[in-house]
Design an enzyme around this catalytic site. Structure first.
Site, PDB file in Angstrom:
ATOM      1  N   PHE A  11       0.827  -1.216   0.000  1.00  0.00           N
ATOM      2  CA  PHE A  11       0.000   0.000   0.000  1.00  0.00           C
ATOM      3  C   PHE A  11       0.867   1.276   0.000  1.00  0.00           C
ATOM      4  CE2 PHE A  11      -2.390   2.730   3.287  1.00  0.00           C
ATOM      5  CZ  PHE A  11      -3.037   3.488   2.317  1.00  0.00           C
ATOM      6  N   THR A 131       5.721   2.700  12.878  1.00  0.00           N
ATOM      7  CA  THR A 131       4.336   3.012  13.223  1.00  0.00           C
ATOM      8  C   THR A 131       4.229   3.668  14.603  1.00  0.00           C
ATOM      9  OG1 THR A 131       2.257   1.921  13.859  1.00  0.00           O
ATOM     10  CG2 THR A 131       4.213   0.590  14.005  1.00  0.00           C
ATOM     11  N   ASP A 132       3.159   4.429  14.805  1.00  0.00           N
ATOM     12  CA  ASP A 132       2.914   5.009  16.134  1.00  0.00           C
ATOM     13  C   ASP A 132       2.473   3.931  17.141  1.00  0.00           C
ATOM     14  OD1 ASP A 132       0.372   4.499  15.106  1.00  0.00           O
ATOM     15  OD2 ASP A 132      -0.459   6.466  15.616  1.00  0.00           O
ATOM     16  N   GLU A 133       2.142   2.722  16.636  1.00  0.00           N
ATOM     17  CA  GLU A 133       1.620   1.681  17.538  1.00  0.00           C
ATOM     18  C   GLU A 133       2.687   1.193  18.512  1.00  0.00           C
ATOM     19  OE1 GLU A 133      -1.022  -1.139  15.653  1.00  0.00           O
ATOM     20  OE2 GLU A 133      -1.511   0.297  14.077  1.00  0.00           O
ATOM     21  N   TYR A 156       2.112  -7.338  16.454  1.00  0.00           N
ATOM     22  CA  TYR A 156       2.559  -6.448  15.367  1.00  0.00           C
ATOM     23  C   TYR A 156       3.401  -5.303  15.914  1.00  0.00           C
ATOM     24  CZ  TYR A 156       2.327  -2.491  12.093  1.00  0.00           C
ATOM     25  OH  TYR A 156       2.644  -1.412  11.301  1.00  0.00           O
ATOM     26  N   LYS A 160       7.424  -4.328  15.437  1.00  0.00           N
ATOM     27  CA  LYS A 160       7.906  -3.040  14.876  1.00  0.00           C
ATOM     28  C   LYS A 160       8.781  -2.320  15.903  1.00  0.00           C
ATOM     29  CE  LYS A 160       7.044  -1.391  11.362  1.00  0.00           C
ATOM     30  NZ  LYS A 160       7.608  -1.522   9.990  1.00  0.00           N
TER      31      LYS A 160
END
Ligand code: NAD
Ligand code: TYD
Length: 348
Positions: A11, A131-133, A156, A160
């Site tokens: 994506f 990622t902000d996660e 996930y 990361k």
């Protein structure tokens, strides 16, 4: 300059590749992608014939293959996006996330450290797209800054966070030039229909239920994917080595409010009576370990590099819906699996 972009058939990667090819005719862009279920070369159909573009099919977990291509092409810079990216899949199969997101990233770091061009120009760096996660979950208030401690909750985000730490450690230990960005939830064209927005667009078109997890009061900060590609371009060229930058849309939505807006816009676009799509909303069992709220303070990238989002959410959502409605065949190929048969055969 030989620039390696990993995960370019996915994506975000496809938008980054398109932007780089348009803007930097002096670069040769190598797209390294394993073409997993999330990789789709149809995303790059319009640029696949460009003379300064080369597709390399391969798995970042395969260190032998990675070392071979680094020896062959002596990449000057790496923009690393290849990853397993879906939280729900990480709950089903955490090891797949360890393999690609952690081991794959370390393989790339090793190759970049040992084999890359010795001519380290200012653009020669390892850019990790994250990622902000990794910061975990916020309560009702507050924002993630670059100083927020890592506190990942899903397999996930743990994978990361781990890969971010490896990148940083290679900077400290081996002096490897790197930048990291931690971005909020993206949306836009070419988004695989397993994530909230494209899944719900698909289901509304097909008159299928819209599975809202829990009470729907979870909050995400949404950014149009082309704005993310602009930020990646800027950070790759002008970010400071050994720094991290948060990227976000200043655009928080509770899931249920977002879904209702999407339903309204879809009714209008599809010429359906008001309220038709909302009837498809179905509250389902919550995701385990579901983070309540993500929200980004993107002040640093704004102050230091002058970036801010350019697309409003209403405009971005409308452009996204239009793209899915105008690209029914893309959606059909993805949901039927035809895209994988075609491209995997071509590159087997
Ligand atoms: P995606 O799932 O759409 O695409 C991932 C791409 O990586 C696919 O083309 C896939 O084939 C490729 N890939 C997966 N495993 C591979 C492997 N072992 N070797 C080589 N290629 C492999 O992901 P996306 O949403 O475009 O996300 C790209 C990056 O941005 C990821 O690192 C993700 O963590 C990060 N990110 C995503 C978001 C988001 O909202 N989507 C937000 C912030 C950060
Ligand atoms: P998602 O698009 O999977 O992104 P992430 O988990 O990385 O934030 O999910 C966005 C939000 O939407 C998240 O709070 C989970 C929720 N969600 C649903 O309620 N139903 C769904 O079917 C999906 C895929 C997500």
């Amino acid at each position: 300059m030989n620039i390696l972009i990993t995960g370019g058939a996915g994506f975000i990667g496809s938008h980054v590749i398109r932007r780089f090819l348009k803007r930097y005719s002096n670069y040769t862009i190598f797209n390294l992608d394993a073409l997993t279920y999330a990789g789709n070369l149809e995303n790059l159909k319009d640029i696949e014939e460009s003379k300064n573009y080369k597709f390399l099919k391969g798995d970042i977990v395969d260190a032998g293959f990675i070392n071979k291509i680094f020896e062959q092409y002596e990449f000057d810079g790496v923009i690393h996006l290849a990853a397993e990216s879906h939280v729900d899949r990480s709950i089903e199969d955490p090891l797949a996330f360890v393999r690609t997101n952690v081991i794959g990233t370390v393989n790339l770091l090793n190759a970049f450290k040992d084999i890359s061009s010795n001519d380290r120009s200012s653009k020669s760096r390892f850019y990790h797209v994250s990622t902000d996660e990794v910061y975990g979950s916020l309560g009702e208030t507050g924002l993630f800054t670059e100083e927020t401690s890592y506190d990942p909750n899903s397999p996930y985000s743990a994978s990361k966070a781990s890969s971010d730490h490896f990148v940083r450690s290679y900077g400290e230990t081996y002096g490897l030039p790197y930048v990291i960005t931690n971005c909020s939830n993206n949306y836009g064209p070419n988004h695989f229909p397993e994530k909230l927005i494209p899944l719900f667009i698909h289901n509304i078109i097909e008159n299928k239920p819209l599975p809202v997890y829990g009470d729907g009061k979870y909050t995400r900060d949404w950014l149009f994917v082309e704005d993310h590609a602009v930020a990646i371009d800027l950070v790759f060229h002008e970010g400071k080595n050994h720094e991290t930058y948060n990227i976000g849309g200043f655009n928080e939505w509770q899931n249920i409010e977002l879904v209702k807006l999407l339903c309204k816009q879809m009714d209008r676009k599809l010429g359906r009576a008001k309220g038709t799509s909302e009837k498809l909303i179905s509250y389902v069992k919550d995701r385990p370990g579901h983070d309540l709220r993500y929200a980004i303070d993107a002040g640093k990238i704004n102050r230091e590099l002058g970036w801010k989002p350019s697309v409003t959410f209403e405009e971005g959502l409308e452009r996204t819906i239009d793209w899915y409605l105008n690209n029914a065949q893309w959606l059909k190929n993805v949901t039927s699996g035809a895209y994988q048969e075609y491209y995997n055969k071509m590159y087997s």
